[in-house]
Design a protein around this motif. Structure first.
Motif, PDB file in Angstrom:
ATOM      1  N   ALA A  89      30.001  17.964  -5.727  1.00 47.67           N
ATOM      2  CA  ALA A  89      29.390  18.984  -4.860  1.00 47.67           C
ATOM      3  C   ALA A  89      30.323  19.345  -3.699  1.00 47.67           C
ATOM      4  N   SER A  90      30.346  20.619  -3.331  1.00 44.42           N
ATOM      5  CA  SER A  90      31.339  21.095  -2.352  1.00 44.42           C
ATOM      6  C   SER A  90      31.171  20.427  -0.990  1.00 44.42           C
ATOM      7  N   GLY A  91      29.933  20.113  -0.615  1.00 43.77           N
ATOM      8  CA  GLY A  91      29.695  19.478   0.677  1.00 43.77           C
ATOM      9  C   GLY A  91      30.367  18.124   0.793  1.00 43.77           C
ATOM     10  N   LEU A  92      30.680  17.527  -0.373  1.00 43.95           N
ATOM     11  CA  LEU A  92      31.266  16.191  -0.361  1.00 43.95           C
ATOM     12  C   LEU A  92      32.784  16.206  -0.228  1.00 43.95           C
ATOM     13  N   GLU A  93      33.352  17.391  -0.437  1.00 43.21           N
ATOM     14  CA  GLU A  93      34.818  17.440  -0.510  1.00 43.21           C
ATOM     15  C   GLU A  93      35.521  16.940   0.755  1.00 43.21           C
ATOM     16  N   MET A  94      35.077  17.449   1.889  1.00 41.82           N
ATOM     17  CA  MET A  94      35.683  17.017   3.147  1.00 41.82           C
ATOM     18  C   MET A  94      35.518  15.526   3.354  1.00 41.82           C
ATOM     19  N   SER A  95      34.328  15.061   3.025  1.00 42.85           N
ATOM     20  CA  SER A  95      34.015  13.656   3.210  1.00 42.85           C
ATOM     21  C   SER A  95      34.956  12.773   2.379  1.00 42.85           C
TER      22      SER A  95
ATOM     23  N   PHE B  30      22.222  19.490  16.293  1.00 40.43           N
ATOM     24  CA  PHE B  30      23.397  20.213  16.785  1.00 40.43           C
ATOM     25  C   PHE B  30      23.482  21.599  16.151  1.00 40.43           C
ATOM     26  N   LYS B  31      23.202  21.654  14.845  1.00 43.14           N
ATOM     27  CA  LYS B  31      23.251  22.924  14.122  1.00 43.14           C
ATOM     28  C   LYS B  31      22.259  23.925  14.725  1.00 43.14           C
ATOM     29  N   GLU B  32      21.047  23.445  14.969  1.00 41.95           N
ATOM     30  CA  GLU B  32      20.028  24.336  15.515  1.00 41.95           C
ATOM     31  C   GLU B  32      20.458  24.904  16.866  1.00 41.95           C
ATOM     32  N   LEU B  34      23.534  25.023  18.195  1.00 40.28           N
ATOM     33  CA  LEU B  34      24.763  25.833  18.087  1.00 40.28           C
ATOM     34  C   LEU B  34      24.454  27.208  17.513  1.00 40.28           C
ATOM     35  N   PHE B  35      23.671  27.229  16.449  1.00 39.51           N
ATOM     36  CA  PHE B  35      23.397  28.507  15.783  1.00 39.51           C
ATOM     37  C   PHE B  35      22.533  29.427  16.657  1.00 39.51           C
ATOM     38  N   THR B  36      21.659  28.843  17.468  1.00 39.09           N
ATOM     39  CA  THR B  36      20.872  29.644  18.417  1.00 39.09           C
ATOM     40  C   THR B  36      21.795  30.287  19.450  1.00 39.09           C
ATOM     41  N   ASP B  56      31.437  13.434  12.142  1.00 37.93           N
ATOM     42  CA  ASP B  56      31.674  13.143  10.732  1.00 37.93           C
ATOM     43  C   ASP B  56      31.724  14.460   9.950  1.00 37.93           C
ATOM     44  N   SER B  57      31.841  14.375   8.641  1.00 40.84           N
ATOM     45  CA  SER B  57      31.987  15.582   7.825  1.00 40.84           C
ATOM     46  C   SER B  57      30.767  16.501   7.952  1.00 40.84           C
ATOM     47  N   THR B  58      29.614  15.920   8.176  1.00 40.48           N
ATOM     48  CA  THR B  58      28.403  16.724   8.362  1.00 40.48           C
ATOM     49  C   THR B  58      28.538  17.595   9.615  1.00 40.48           C
ATOM     50  N   LEU B  60      31.383  18.448  11.040  1.00 47.40           N
ATOM     51  CA  LEU B  60      32.443  19.429  10.782  1.00 47.40           C
ATOM     52  C   LEU B  60      31.875  20.604   9.982  1.00 47.40           C
ATOM     53  N   GLY B  61      30.996  20.295   9.020  1.00 46.23           N
ATOM     54  CA  GLY B  61      30.346  21.339   8.223  1.00 46.23           C
ATOM     55  C   GLY B  61      29.554  22.315   9.100  1.00 46.23           C
ATOM     56  N   VAL B  62      28.866  21.778  10.096  1.00 44.54           N
ATOM     57  CA  VAL B  62      28.114  22.639  11.018  1.00 44.54           C
ATOM     58  C   VAL B  62      29.069  23.545  11.796  1.00 44.54           C
ATOM     59  N   LEU B  63      30.181  22.983  12.234  1.00 45.35           N
ATOM     60  CA  LEU B  63      31.166  23.789  12.969  1.00 45.35           C
ATOM     61  C   LEU B  63      31.719  24.915  12.084  1.00 45.35           C
ATOM     62  N   ILE B  64      31.984  24.590  10.808  1.00 41.61           N
ATOM     63  CA  ILE B  64      32.471  25.611   9.867  1.00 41.61           C
ATOM     64  C   ILE B  64      31.448  26.745   9.732  1.00 41.61           C
ATOM     65  N   GLY B  65      30.189  26.333   9.573  1.00 42.85           N
ATOM     66  CA  GLY B  65      29.120  27.328   9.476  1.00 42.85           C
ATOM     67  C   GLY B  65      29.059  28.193  10.737  1.00 42.85           C
ATOM     68  N   GLY B  66      29.232  27.573  11.871  1.00 47.59           N
ATOM     69  CA  GLY B  66      29.229  28.303  13.147  1.00 47.59           C
ATOM     70  C   GLY B  66      30.386  29.286  13.237  1.00 47.59           C
ATOM     71  N   LEU B  67      31.552  28.820  12.809  1.00 46.54           N
ATOM     72  CA  LEU B  67      32.736  29.681  12.855  1.00 46.54           C
ATOM     73  C   LEU B  67      32.555  30.912  11.971  1.00 46.54           C
ATOM     74  N   LYS B  68      31.978  30.692  10.772  1.00 49.76           N
ATOM     75  CA  LYS B  68      31.729  31.804   9.858  1.00 49.76           C
ATOM     76  C   LYS B  68      30.867  32.865  10.547  1.00 49.76           C
ATOM     77  N   ARG B  69      29.797  32.412  11.186  1.00 48.58           N
ATOM     78  CA  ARG B  69      28.904  33.346  11.877  1.00 48.58           C
ATOM     79  C   ARG B  69      29.582  34.053  13.046  1.00 48.58           C
ATOM     80  N   MET B  70      30.400  33.316  13.771  1.00 43.94           N
ATOM     81  CA  MET B  70      31.104  33.934  14.907  1.00 43.94           C
ATOM     82  C   MET B  70      32.073  35.004  14.412  1.00 43.94           C
TER      83      MET B  70
HETATM   84  N1  ADP Z   1      30.367  19.289   4.433  1.00 49.09           N
HETATM   85  C1  ADP Z   1      31.018  20.470   4.159  1.00 49.09           C
HETATM   86  N2  ADP Z   1      32.221  20.460   3.574  1.00 49.09           N
HETATM   87  C2  ADP Z   1      32.870  21.614   3.354  1.00 49.09           C
HETATM   88  N3  ADP Z   1      32.403  22.816   3.654  1.00 49.09           N
HETATM   89  C3  ADP Z   1      31.211  22.870   4.216  1.00 49.09           C
HETATM   90  C4  ADP Z   1      30.448  21.708   4.500  1.00 49.09           C
HETATM   91  N4  ADP Z   1      29.285  22.088   5.079  1.00 49.09           N
HETATM   92  C5  ADP Z   1      29.323  23.402   5.154  1.00 49.09           C
HETATM   93  N5  ADP Z   1      30.482  23.878   4.629  1.00 49.09           N
HETATM   94  C6  ADP Z   1      30.871  25.253   4.553  1.00 49.09           C
HETATM   95  O1  ADP Z   1      30.406  25.902   5.705  1.00 49.09           O
HETATM   96  C7  ADP Z   1      29.758  27.098   5.361  1.00 49.09           C
HETATM   97  C8  ADP Z   1      28.491  27.237   6.154  1.00 49.09           C
HETATM   98  O2  ADP Z   1      27.620  26.211   5.787  1.00 49.09           O
HETATM   99  P1  ADP Z   1      26.183  26.085   6.446  1.00 49.09           P
HETATM  100  O3  ADP Z   1      26.361  25.533   7.810  1.00 49.09           O
HETATM  101  O4  ADP Z   1      25.343  25.253   5.544  1.00 49.09           O
HETATM  102  O5  ADP Z   1      25.611  27.550   6.574  1.00 49.09           O
HETATM  103  P2  ADP Z   1      25.035  28.478   5.431  1.00 49.09           P
HETATM  104  O6  ADP Z   1      24.508  27.595   4.327  1.00 49.09           O
HETATM  105  O7  ADP Z   1      23.953  29.231   6.139  1.00 49.09           O
HETATM  106  O8  ADP Z   1      26.183  29.344   4.988  1.00 49.09           O
HETATM  107  C9  ADP Z   1      29.476  27.070   3.878  1.00 49.09           C
HETATM  108  O9  ADP Z   1      29.943  28.266   3.308  1.00 49.09           O
HETATM  109  C10 ADP Z   1      30.244  25.891   3.333  1.00 49.09           C
HETATM  110  O10 ADP Z   1      31.289  26.301   2.477  1.00 49.09           O
END
Ligand code: ADP
Ligand code: ADP
Lengths: 125, 104, 125, 104
Positions: A89-95, B30-32, B34-36, B56-58, B60-70
């Motif tokens: 799953a893609s969410g696991l990749e970074m981890s 944090f996601k809630e 940040l996204f607000t 952790d990666s979770t 970082l994932g939230v930050l990525i999601g935030g960056l996409k929206r920004m």
């Molecule tokens: N743990 C993660 N590892 C890699 N990419 C992630 C991870 N979590 C989120 N992402 C990426 O960040 C983007 C935004 O994710 P998310 O915060 O769930 O917002 P949404 O699901 O509304 O797009 C996704 O497109 C995904 O590719």
């Protein structure tokens, strides 16, 4: 070899406690501060991975710490794995990338609805 | 929860200050937050990472999601003051490139 | 109820790690700082008591944390107990007194060469 | 080990400063250091407890043994600067009486 076992509910809430156990043990073994932090980070990631893969039916996360003179080996497993949750799953990749980078060994095995992750880090002389 | 989040509005940007740990447990909160902030801002975002002890990666994932929206809004995220242990994770995951990371 | 189990070698070296687990859990449950410290101190004492009572043959200390909404119950046991080590040995007196004072309940049971200590602390409303 | 021990000689007394935790694991090292100091001193002993984060019954036992030896030599032990959590254990075990405890 000394072995420490920890059994905790599969809940995000307990991951910080699991991390603490790993850093406490790494510190006892004489790892330096950076290595202690690496081990703590990876233990957290491996717990995250198991939590993401686990079924709602899974109750416990099992963490075994095997402590040798020169090596810390950690085995994390969860009983019931949701077949829908792909190990790729893609969410696991970074981890995965984080653990691969920071540990000396990292193996993920899935067998009979059970996921088992193993990783280890050597004490530099 | 081992995370507090402060939001400060400056003239030029809006600043989010996570204090403590962003991990699998605290990431949803944090996601809630940040996204607000992102939904309501027309300014660029600065995340002050000085009091961020752990991510952790979770997280970082939230930050990525935030960056996409920004980026969809034509805005940026700058991250400042990360401690070396936390910065290391941005490097490993190559997130030091999409984010504008400043300072030691 | 959530249950966390920790199995560690019967060695003084690991008591600090055991204490950390108890304080981390007490903190998650919302105990205040003084109560967290009390629980940590008592977990340490109970481990000390088990280590003092244990035979050289005893390998593992088992610690079970039972977490309810309003109560933390901790059970510590060790497999092989040296018959020569009296539960009333003078060195244990201070240790007992500390746990009796700081916890709400404290029970020591010895049966079939096994010592089992139970203690609990309630979350004040 | 999570304990360091400093020994300082002043004109009037000799000072022992335990830094960290005196527990079942570190108590033997503390005992050896303390008893060596006691064996060699003709001055009263001051234990500076300001950096003592934790003590358990094993550590208290070592202090009792030290006090016994000091009294045999006609000398005293004063303990200063204990933090409230550590001081509490001296109170519970009634060791605040035989030891001369000073300061907050
Ligand atoms: N743990 C993660 N590892 C890699 N990419 C992630 C991870 N979590 C989120 N992402 C990426 O960040 C983007 C935004 O994710 P998310 O915060 O769930 O917002 P949404 O699901 O509304 O797009 C996704 O497109 C995904 O590719
Ligand atoms: N854990 C303990 N609880 C109560 N008293 C203790 C404890 N440990 C030591 N003592 C007391 O302290 C005194 C000194 O003990 P110790 O340090 O072992 O020196 P020694 O055995 O040489 O007298 C003993 O007489 C004992 O009564």
């Amino acid at each position: 070899m000394d072995r420490i076992d920890l059994r905790v509910p599969v809940k995000a809430e307990y991951v910080s406690m699991n991390r603490l156990v790993s850093s406490s043990l790494a510190s006892l073994m004489g790892f330096d501060i950076e290595a202690i932090d690496d081990i703590k980070v990876c233990l957290g990631e491996v717990c995250n991975q198991c939590i993401q893969l686990a079924d709602l039916k899974a109750e416990y996360l099992m963490i075994g710490f095997m402590r040798d003179e020169e090596l810390l080996r950690i085995e994390v497993s969860v009983d019931v794995v949701n077949e829908g949750n792909e190990l790729t799953a893609s969410g696991l990749e970074m981890s995965r990338l984080i653990v691969e980078t920071l540990m000396d060994d990292f193996i993920v095995a899935q067998e009979n609805g059970r996921v088992r992750i193993e990783m280890s880090r050597r004490l530099e002389a | 929860m081992n995370l507090q989040i402060e939001v400060r509005t400056a003239e030029e940007f809006i600043q989010v200050v996570p204090i403590g740990e962003i991990d699998v447990y605290s990431a949803p909160a944090f996601k809630e937050e940040l996204f607000t902030v992102i939904q309501n801002t027309k300014k660029n975002l600065v995340i002050d990472g000085e009091k961020l002890d752990y991510i952790d990666s979770t997280g970082l994932g939230v930050l990525i999601g935030g960056l996409k929206r920004m980026r969809e809004k034509g805005l940026s995220i700058t991250i400042t003051g990360l401690n070396p242990n936390v910065h290391k994770l941005f490097t490993i995951t190559a997130l030091d490139k999409p984010f504008n990371i400043k300072g030691a």
